[in-house]
Design an enzyme around this catalytic site. Structure first.
Site, PDB file in Angstrom:
ATOM      1  CE1 TYR A   1      -3.624   2.614   0.885  1.00  0.00           C
ATOM      2  CE2 TYR A   1      -2.068   3.347   2.561  1.00  0.00           C
ATOM      3  CZ  TYR A   1      -3.218   3.551   1.819  1.00  0.00           C
ATOM      4  OH  TYR A   1      -3.952   4.703   2.007  1.00  0.00           O
TER       5      TYR A   1
ATOM      6  CE  LYS B   1      -3.093   5.872  -1.040  1.00  0.00           C
ATOM      7  NZ  LYS B   1      -4.144   6.666  -1.735  1.00  0.00           N
TER       8      LYS B   1
END
Length: 345
Positions: A202, A206
């Site tokens: 994750y 990002k």
């Protein structure tokens, strides 16, 4: 009176997304003068969005659209449909493209039908496609493109010290190469069966989002699009459904029982602290799109309502940014004529 523009919100059924919609509906100028396009995975089951829209002012023009961010084909189709409506005058020019939708795995890993790790595809690739294809429908003078960032993108951010994901000596960077990230070949569950494996992926997705600084730089040099602003905003940790794949303890006990109370107290004590409410972060998103002075020439990095967010060193690396950009173009099948951005190759 005609609409001043279109506001597009992806992930409009999630915790932050539905809060953004509620903010729009509760702001008279936005609700009455702008047209909303609210994108969700499946409109028929989007209970939070439907609940918000049931209380919409009667003069708020809006539509909800199905959008599968895990499918390159579907993302391209939805963007094409929106462009066609703008070209026909059925929708006004896009004033704010709010790329809010997010995806996070924890102990498992999901590969899309396109062959990409789902966090990377949803959080980065689909945003790249929407931004590039919808540029032709943006308000060329006041348009804003906003992506949702996260402190998780920066392995050196002190806020990560409360977790163990970035303390494993096997993972000293979030950028092992874009191909490894895109194909899910890095930080896999069999290497680390804890929730840390998904959190790293994750964070890496990002990081690629923050690397859309490359898009901002190319827009800045475009003869027609240079007034469009690109903003990334870190909304902080919020009690939303982003952790719904994290098991009972995280998804229910922490996110639904503990964090809502803690976040309310945290926002009162430190508005831009680690933990925030979705309502507060939604207000920050709307402020960035409609209240802040346009920031042109480079991406604007916001930490809630605060400016000057320090981004990861990898995101500042021009060579790595270009590598992610070029890989993204191929993964998205971007060809001549797909985007009005002059310098897209």
């Amino acid at each position: 009176m005609g609409s001043k523009g279109t506001i597009i919100v992806t992930g409009a059924n999630g915790g932050l997304g539905s809060a953004i919609v509620q903010n729009i509906l509760g702001t008279p100028d936005l609700a009455s003068n702008y047209t909303g396009v609210y994108a969700v995975r499946k409109v028929a089951t989007a209970a939070q969005l439907q609940a918000a829209l049931s209380r919409a002012p009667s003069n708020h023009k809006h539509e909800a659209v199905d959008l599968d961010l895990g499918s390159v084909e579907d993302v391209r189709k939805v963007a094409t449909d929106i462009n066609a409506k703008v070209a026909k005058g059925e929708l006004p020019k896009i004033r704010a493209l709010i790329l809010n939708a997010g995806y996070q795995d924890h102990t498992d890993i999901v590969i899309s039908k396109d062959g990409f790790e789902m966090s990377w595809q949803v959080n980065f690739l689909s945003n790249l496609i929407l931004a590039l294809l919808l540029l032709q429908s943006m308000d060329e003078q006041e348009g804003r493109i906003l992506v949702i960032g996260s402190w998780a993108h920066n392995i050196d951010d002190k806020r990560n010290d409360v977790m163990t994901a970035y303390k494993d000596p096997r993972y000293t960077t979030l950028y092992p190469g874009v191909d490894a990230l895109a194909k899910g070949e890095w930080s896999r569950p069999e290497e680390d069966p804890t929730t840390n494996s998904g959190f790293r992926r994750y964070g890496a997705s990002k990081l690629c989002v923050i690397m859309l600084e490359e898009l901002a730089n190319r827009i800045a040099k475009d003869p027609k699009l240079s007034n469009i602003s690109l903003i990334d905003l870190d909304p902080g940790g919020m009690p939303t459904g982003i952790a719904r794949r994290g098991g009972f303890l995280l998804s229910f006990v922490v996110m639904k029982l503990v964090l809502p109370t803690v976040a309310n107290v945290s926002v009162w004590m430190s508005p831009n602290g680690m933990l925030r409410t979705a309502r507060k972060s939604a207000a920050d998103v709307i402020r960035a799109c409609f209240e802040l002075e346009a920031h042109r020439g480079e991406a604007l990095h916001l930490d809630g309502s605060a400016t000057g967010l320090e981004i990861a060193k990898e995101a500042k690396d021009e060579a790595k940014r270009k590598e992610v950009w070029e890989y993204g173009l191929k993964a998205a099948h971007i060809e001549e004529g797909d985007t009005v951005l002059v310098d897209w190759k």
